[in-house]
Design an enzyme around this catalytic site. Structure first.
Site, PDB file in Angstrom:
ATOM      1  N   ASP A  28      -8.358   1.074   6.710  1.00 16.77           N
ATOM      2  CA  ASP A  28      -7.374   0.930   7.781  1.00 16.77           C
ATOM      3  C   ASP A  28      -7.927   1.524   9.080  1.00 16.77           C
ATOM      4  O   ASP A  28      -8.052   0.844  10.104  1.00 16.77           O
ATOM      5  CB  ASP A  28      -6.064   1.634   7.379  1.00 16.77           C
ATOM      6  CG  ASP A  28      -4.929   1.334   8.344  1.00 16.77           C
ATOM      7  OD1 ASP A  28      -5.159   0.639   9.348  1.00 16.77           O
ATOM      8  OD2 ASP A  28      -3.803   1.790   8.108  1.00 16.77           O
ATOM      9  N   HIS A  37      -7.397  10.175   4.029  1.00 17.12           N
ATOM     10  CA  HIS A  37      -6.918   9.187   4.992  1.00 17.12           C
ATOM     11  C   HIS A  37      -7.173   9.613   6.440  1.00 17.12           C
ATOM     12  O   HIS A  37      -7.243  10.795   6.731  1.00 17.12           O
ATOM     13  CB  HIS A  37      -5.413   8.958   4.803  1.00 17.12           C
ATOM     14  CG  HIS A  37      -5.094   8.257   3.520  1.00 17.12           C
ATOM     15  ND1 HIS A  37      -4.570   8.893   2.438  1.00 17.12           N
ATOM     16  CD2 HIS A  37      -5.244   6.956   3.163  1.00 17.12           C
ATOM     17  CE1 HIS A  37      -4.400   8.023   1.452  1.00 17.12           C
ATOM     18  NE2 HIS A  37      -4.810   6.846   1.860  1.00 17.12           N
ATOM     19  N   GLY A  38      -7.269   8.630   7.308  1.00 16.71           N
ATOM     20  CA  GLY A  38      -7.315   8.902   8.739  1.00 16.71           C
ATOM     21  C   GLY A  38      -8.723   9.040   9.299  1.00 16.71           C
ATOM     22  O   GLY A  38      -9.718   8.789   8.612  1.00 16.71           O
ATOM     23  N   SER A  42     -12.670   4.651   5.068  1.00 12.48           N
ATOM     24  CA  SER A  42     -13.245   4.263   6.360  1.00 12.48           C
ATOM     25  C   SER A  42     -14.461   5.118   6.700  1.00 12.48           C
ATOM     26  O   SER A  42     -14.503   6.310   6.381  1.00 12.48           O
ATOM     27  CB  SER A  42     -12.190   4.398   7.472  1.00 12.48           C
ATOM     28  OG  SER A  42     -11.362   3.258   7.481  1.00 12.48           O
ATOM     29  N   ASP A  70       0.842  -1.197   0.000  1.00  6.92           N
ATOM     30  CA  ASP A  70       0.000   0.000   0.000  1.00  6.92           C
ATOM     31  C   ASP A  70       0.887   1.261   0.000  1.00  6.92           C
ATOM     32  O   ASP A  70       1.811   1.366   0.822  1.00  6.92           O
ATOM     33  CB  ASP A  70      -0.860  -0.054   1.285  1.00  6.92           C
ATOM     34  CG  ASP A  70      -1.948   0.991   1.323  1.00  6.92           C
ATOM     35  OD1 ASP A  70      -2.423   1.398   0.238  1.00  6.92           O
ATOM     36  OD2 ASP A  70      -2.346   1.392   2.437  1.00  6.92           O
ATOM     37  N   ASN A  72     -10.139   0.720   0.278  1.00  5.42           N
ATOM     38  CA  ASN A  72      -9.080   0.637   1.302  1.00  5.42           C
ATOM     39  C   ASN A  72      -9.596   1.014   2.682  1.00  5.42           C
ATOM     40  O   ASN A  72     -10.156   2.104   2.857  1.00  5.42           O
ATOM     41  CB  ASN A  72      -7.942   1.590   0.938  1.00  5.42           C
ATOM     42  CG  ASN A  72      -7.094   1.055  -0.186  1.00  5.42           C
ATOM     43  OD1 ASN A  72      -7.565   0.272  -1.015  1.00  5.42           O
ATOM     44  ND2 ASN A  72      -5.843   1.455  -0.208  1.00  5.42           N
ATOM     45  N   ASP A  85       2.692   5.009  -5.412  1.00  6.82           N
ATOM     46  CA  ASP A  85       2.003   6.268  -5.152  1.00  6.82           C
ATOM     47  C   ASP A  85       2.960   7.423  -5.439  1.00  6.82           C
ATOM     48  O   ASP A  85       3.727   7.845  -4.589  1.00  6.82           O
ATOM     49  CB  ASP A  85       1.518   6.298  -3.697  1.00  6.82           C
ATOM     50  CG  ASP A  85       0.895   7.646  -3.338  1.00  6.82           C
ATOM     51  OD1 ASP A  85       0.805   8.520  -4.225  1.00  6.82           O
ATOM     52  OD2 ASP A  85       0.509   7.822  -2.166  1.00  6.82           O
ATOM     53  N   GLY A 138      -8.864   5.871   1.621  1.00  8.69           N
ATOM     54  CA  GLY A 138      -9.467   6.731   2.640  1.00  8.69           C
ATOM     55  C   GLY A 138     -10.958   6.496   2.779  1.00  8.69           C
ATOM     56  O   GLY A 138     -11.729   7.438   2.938  1.00  8.69           O
ATOM     57  N   GLU A 196      -1.731   6.097  -8.717  1.00  7.50           N
ATOM     58  CA  GLU A 196      -2.626   7.111  -8.134  1.00  7.50           C
ATOM     59  C   GLU A 196      -2.476   8.433  -8.868  1.00  7.50           C
ATOM     60  O   GLU A 196      -1.368   8.872  -9.164  1.00  7.50           O
ATOM     61  CB  GLU A 196      -2.319   7.307  -6.636  1.00  7.50           C
ATOM     62  CG  GLU A 196      -3.192   8.404  -6.007  1.00  7.50           C
ATOM     63  CD  GLU A 196      -2.982   8.575  -4.498  1.00  7.50           C
ATOM     64  OE1 GLU A 196      -2.734   7.561  -3.812  1.00  7.50           O
ATOM     65  OE2 GLU A 196      -3.072   9.715  -4.026  1.00  7.50           O
TER      66      GLU A 196
HETATM   67  P1  13P Z   1      -8.659   5.032   5.896  1.00  3.74           P
HETATM   68  O1  13P Z   1      -7.745   5.888   6.696  1.00  3.74           O
HETATM   69  O2  13P Z   1      -9.911   5.753   5.536  1.00  3.74           O
HETATM   70  O3  13P Z   1      -8.947   3.722   6.544  1.00  3.74           O
HETATM   71  O4  13P Z   1      -7.920   4.721   4.504  1.00  3.74           O
HETATM   72  C1  13P Z   1      -6.940   3.711   4.432  1.00  3.74           C
HETATM   73  C2  13P Z   1      -6.203   3.722   3.138  1.00  3.74           C
HETATM   74  O5  13P Z   1      -6.545   4.378   2.182  1.00  3.74           O
HETATM   75  C3  13P Z   1      -5.020   2.858   3.068  1.00  3.74           C
HETATM   76  O6  13P Z   1      -4.365   2.997   1.848  1.00  3.74           O
HETATM   77  O1  G3H Z   2      -3.010   4.893   3.740  1.00  8.17           O
HETATM   78  C1  G3H Z   2      -2.287   4.606   4.656  1.00  8.17           C
HETATM   79  C2  G3H Z   2      -2.601   3.541   5.622  1.00  8.17           C
HETATM   80  O2  G3H Z   2      -3.620   3.936   6.493  1.00  8.17           O
HETATM   81  C3  G3H Z   2      -1.366   3.075   6.325  1.00  8.17           C
HETATM   82  O3  G3H Z   2      -0.947   3.966   7.278  1.00  8.17           O
HETATM   83  O4  G3H Z   2       1.503   4.399   6.968  1.00  8.17           O
HETATM   84  O5  G3H Z   2       0.427   4.582   9.229  1.00  8.17           O
HETATM   85  O6  G3H Z   2       0.790   2.352   8.183  1.00  8.17           O
HETATM   86  P1  G3H Z   2       0.537   3.823   7.945  1.00  8.17           P
HETATM   87 ZN    ZN Z   3      -4.485   4.974   1.060  1.00  7.63          ZN
END
Ligand code: 13P
Ligand code: G3H
Ligand code: ZN
Length: 306
Positions: free
Chosen positions: A253, A176-177, A210, A80, A251, A102, A208, A132
């Site tokens: 996370d 993200h996040g 979530s 990723d 995705n 990316d 992103g 991307e």
């Molecule tokens: P979230 O932070 O929305 O879970 O997105 C995760 C992501 O895009 C990992 O590549």
């Molecule tokens: O898009 C990124 C993922 O949420 C991974 O995050 O780099 O903190 O492992 P990380």
């Molecule tokens: Zn991502």
């Protein structure tokens, strides 16, 4: 075993998506794999550069191969947000199923050149590549609502033609996040439709994605956490993108991190005397299982697609 390309094609035809679930501990890996098996769903196991560094690449490979043997689900190992040719090459050489380069921070031509370089290398070894275009940021970067950070559909077509990338992560308003929107969540379906017109039947990816379940947010805060104002993408919107717009990979996370954290916090709160990490990590794992099952059943529609 059928490869990832097979599932992307099937997903486009049938209007479902594969979850790309990030893992950064073994409980999360196990939760993803056993829920994929239980639901007969294909799933992507995503490893960020940070997670690779945290575990060490050999540890990731060894554990991925163990869960693949133990759980009878089509599982695919994916890098990723690889930021350089070197990290992508390393993962290709290690036998990953797929890598993401990316280079979205670079100018268009430089993004094309680097993504093409990764594709040329990976494709020779049968590994798929995700690129991307546009910037998928966090709300703190003040980017998510700025027109010029969304994916340009005409450029997207050119990008795919020039690089021969297998799938494309698009920027249409996700970020993200845990802090994605100050108010209501919005996705630019107008841009997504244009991208689809320029790239018919081409696999698109939403990062992103979530949803940042408010019940979990409240519970974490009640248990001593401080994630006030955390907010994600409305699942109804993401579902529309999957069902109607060739989005084949979602995705996730943050939702898994929150579920794990909530499980651990509530276990420790209930049993402050406990120092056995297996007990509280198991509660974290159960939380992750619940989220993965929810995504597969209610968002991705990937159950019984194996
Ligand atoms: P979230 O932070 O929305 O879970 O997105 C995760 C992501 O895009 C990992 O590549
Ligand atoms: O898009 C990124 C993922 O949420 C991974 O995050 O780099 O903190 O492992 P990380
Ligand atoms: Zn991502």
């Amino acid at each position: 075993m059928k490869n990832l390309d097979f599932y992307y094609k099937k997903a486009i035809k049938q209007g479902f998506a594969l979850g790309a679930f990030n893992f950064s501990n073994l409980e999360t890996l196990k939760a993803i794999a056993q829920t994929a098996e239980a639901t007969k769903s294909p799933a992507i196991i995503a490893v960020s550069e940070g997670a690779l560094e945290y575990f060490g690449a050999q540890f990731v490979l060894a554990n991925f191969s163990v869960v693949k043997k133990l759980f009878k689900a089509p599982l695919f190992l994916h890098l990723d947000h690889g930021k350089s040719f070197e990290i992508c090459k390393k993962c290709v050489d290690l036998g990953f199923d797929s890598v993401m380069i990316d280079a979205s921070q670079l100018e268009f031509d430089e993004n094309v050149a680097l993504t093409k370089k990764v594709c040329d290398y990976a494709h020779k070894k049968g590994v798929m590549v995700e690129g991307e275009l546009g910037q998928i940021a966090g709300i703190e970067d003040n980017l998510s609502n700025e027109e010029n950070h969304f994916t340009n559909p005409v450029q997207a077509k050119l990008f795919v033609e020039k690089t021969k990338v297998d799938s494309l992560a698009v920027a249409i308003g996700t970020s993200h996040g845990a802090y994605k929107y100050a108010g209501e969540s919005k996705l630019r379906f107008d841009i997504l439709s244009e991208i689809e017109k320029c790239l018919p039947n081409f696999p698109l990816v939403l990062h992103g994605a979530s949803s940042v379940d408010q019940t979990l947010v409240k519970s974490i805060n009640k248990l001593g956490g401080k994630i006030k104002g955390a907010r994600g993408v409305d699942e109804k919107l993401t579902k529309l993108a999957i069902e109607n717009h060739n989005v084949v990979k979602i995705n996730i996370d943050t939702d898994l991190r929150m579920a794990f954290t909530e499980g651990v916090r509530s276990s420790l709160k209930e049993h402050p005397e406990n120092i056995d990490q297996r007990k509280y990590c198991l509660e974290g794992q159960k939380g992750v299982e619940k989220v993965v099952r929810h995504k597969i059943d209610n968002l991705l529609n990937s159950a019984n697609k194996k």
